[in-house]
Write an enzyme that holds these catalytic residues in place. Structure first.
Site, short mmCIF file in Angstrom:
data_model
loop_
_atom_site.label_atom_id
_atom_site.label_comp_id
_atom_site.label_asym_id
_atom_site.label_seq_id
_atom_site.Cartn_x
_atom_site.Cartn_y
_atom_site.Cartn_z
N SER A 1 -10.73 -0.69 3.91
CA SER A 1 -9.89 -0.73 4.73
C SER A 1 -9.09 0.68 5.35
O SER A 1 -8.64 1.19 4.49
CB SER A 1 -7.93 -1.81 4.74
N ARG B 1 1.19 -1.25 -0.18
CA ARG B 1 -0.60 0.45 -0.04
C ARG B 1 0.64 1.10 -0.04
O ARG B 1 0.45 2.61 0.17
CB ARG B 1 -1.04 0.01 1.20
N GLU C 1 -4.51 3.72 6.39
CA GLU C 1 -4.81 3.62 5.50
C GLU C 1 -4.73 4.79 3.89
O GLU C 1 -3.68 4.78 2.85
CB GLU C 1 -5.14 2.15 4.44
#
Ligand SMILES: Cc1cc2nc3c(=O)[nH]c(=O)nc-3n(C[C@H](O)[C@H](O)[C@H](O)COP(=O)(O)OP(=O)(O)OC[C@H]3O[C@@H](n4cnc5c(N)ncnc54)[C@H](O)[C@@H]3O)c2cc1C
Length: 331
Positions: free
Chosen positions: A229, A161, A325
């Site tokens: 998420s 990520r 995130e």
């Protein structure tokens, strides 16, 4: 399409968390020339520039200062087994279109909301695949040098990520196109638990399977506004992972990656008993502990406060630090 700038534009219904947000100035870029015009606008007026795709991975403040530029470049070109795609194309639609044409490589990434241009920013990933596996290069407009250029996959410095666009090139590059290397040979990736028993013969079957699993597991932003998420899975080195497993034998198996062993943040949050915890109308989803949903009139500060409480609880109980995130834009 002519370039134009509007002022005081309401973006509350066009971010997937449905946070109340207004852009001081707003424009859409359908070409690299539009990006250049947007840059001239902000430079002349001394304003900050915010680049957005479909706003499915951002936590917006009530007022977006300066100019908000939404990237809308269209176009899909095939050059042999490389497909060059405009940054404004919808990611899931692209995956389905390519799978229907029997291209393999992206099928496990079906069902991820957002635009193609944002996909390399956080190296989107799901079900054992990350976009870096298929990227050849990323075409950008460099705000610092005022010109278009192409960044190779190696130079994107992809991680879990993560990419150079979240680090050294943060706020510098506007992604205009992404080039993907795909194959007509279907090699199913079934390493992920939910896919191990998959009996699929084509990329399209895999894409449909992944989409249906996702629909069962994740809250749908249309009914429960969210950004997917909210926290990354912590990555431990091997010895820290062994210690973690012996202290918590009921934890699900970690996933081994090049960067270390990924453990399940959702399990950590659930074990802290945080499902359904709320601050205002922001709530840890009952359906999936990694997701924060807006149950009505949540604001950025509600979401921020809830995320802080989750991080503190996980840190107190497990001595592990959760990283957020999505991009949280400053107030
Ligand atoms: C229900 C749900 C499920 C999700 N599942 C996953 C998943 O499985 N895996 C995963 O990785 N992500 C997932 N996400 C997160 C999100 O879908 C991805 O991060 C997606 O790539 C964001 O695209 P976007 O166009 O909405 O980007 P935005 O939210 O608009 O922007 C995200 C960031 O990228 C920057 N950015 C956007 N476009 C450009 C551009 N053209 N040039 C430069 N910078 C740009 C923005 O400034 C911002 O920092 C999920 C989100 C939701 C809501």
């Amino acid at each position: 399409m002519k370039f134009s700038v509007e002022d005081n534009v309401n973006l509350s219904m066009s971010n997937t968390l449905r946070l109340p947000a207004r852009a001081e100035y707003y424009c859409e870029a359908y070409s690299t020339e539009h990006v250049a015009e947007a840059l001239t606008f902000v430079e002349r007026q001394g304003l900050p520039l915010l680049v957005l795709g479909d706003a499915s991975n951002v936590v917006l403040p009530p007022v977006l200062k300066g100019l908000t530029l939404r990237v809308r470049m269209e176009g899909i070109e095939q050059h042999g087994d490389v497909i060059k795609v405009g940054a404004g194309v919808n990611w899931h639609n692209l995956v389905m279109l390519l799978c229907e044409d029997e291209w393999s490589g992206l099928e496990n990434l079906s069902g991820i909301p957002g635009s193609v241009g944002a996909a390399p920013i956080q190296n989107i990933g799901a079900y054992g695949v990350q976009i870096e596996d298929c990227i050849v290069s990323v075409s950008v407009f460099d705000r610092k040098d005022g010109c278009a250029c192409v960044i190779s996959r190696e130079d994107c410095r992809f991680g879990y990520r993560d990419s150079i666009f979240k680090g050294e090139y943060r706020d510098r590059m506007v992604v205009t196109n992404v080039s993907l290397h795909l194959s007509k040979q279907f090699t199913p990736v079934t390493s992920y638990r939910d896919l191990q028993a998959a009996n699929v013969q084509t990329p399209l079957e895999m894409a449909r399977l992944v989409k249906s699993i996702r629909s069962r597991k994740l809250p749908d932003p249309a009914n429960a506004p969210n950004v997917g998420s909210f926290f990354k899975n912590p990555i431990l080195d091997e010895s820290a992972y062994v210690d973690f497993r012996s202290a918590h034998p009921t934890a699900p198996d970690g996933v081994r990656t090049d960067e270390g062993v990924k453990i399940h943040a959702a399990w950590l949050i659930e074990r802290c008993g945080l499902k359904s915890m709320r601050v205002g109308d922001a709530m840890v989803s009952e359906q999936h502990a990694l997701v924060i949903v807006n149950t009505g009139a949540a604001t950025q500060s509600d979401v921020d406060e809830l995320a802080t409480r989750v991080r503190e609880a996980v840190s107190d109980r497990f001595n592990l630090s959760l990283t957020i995130e999505p991009t949280v834009l400053p107030l």
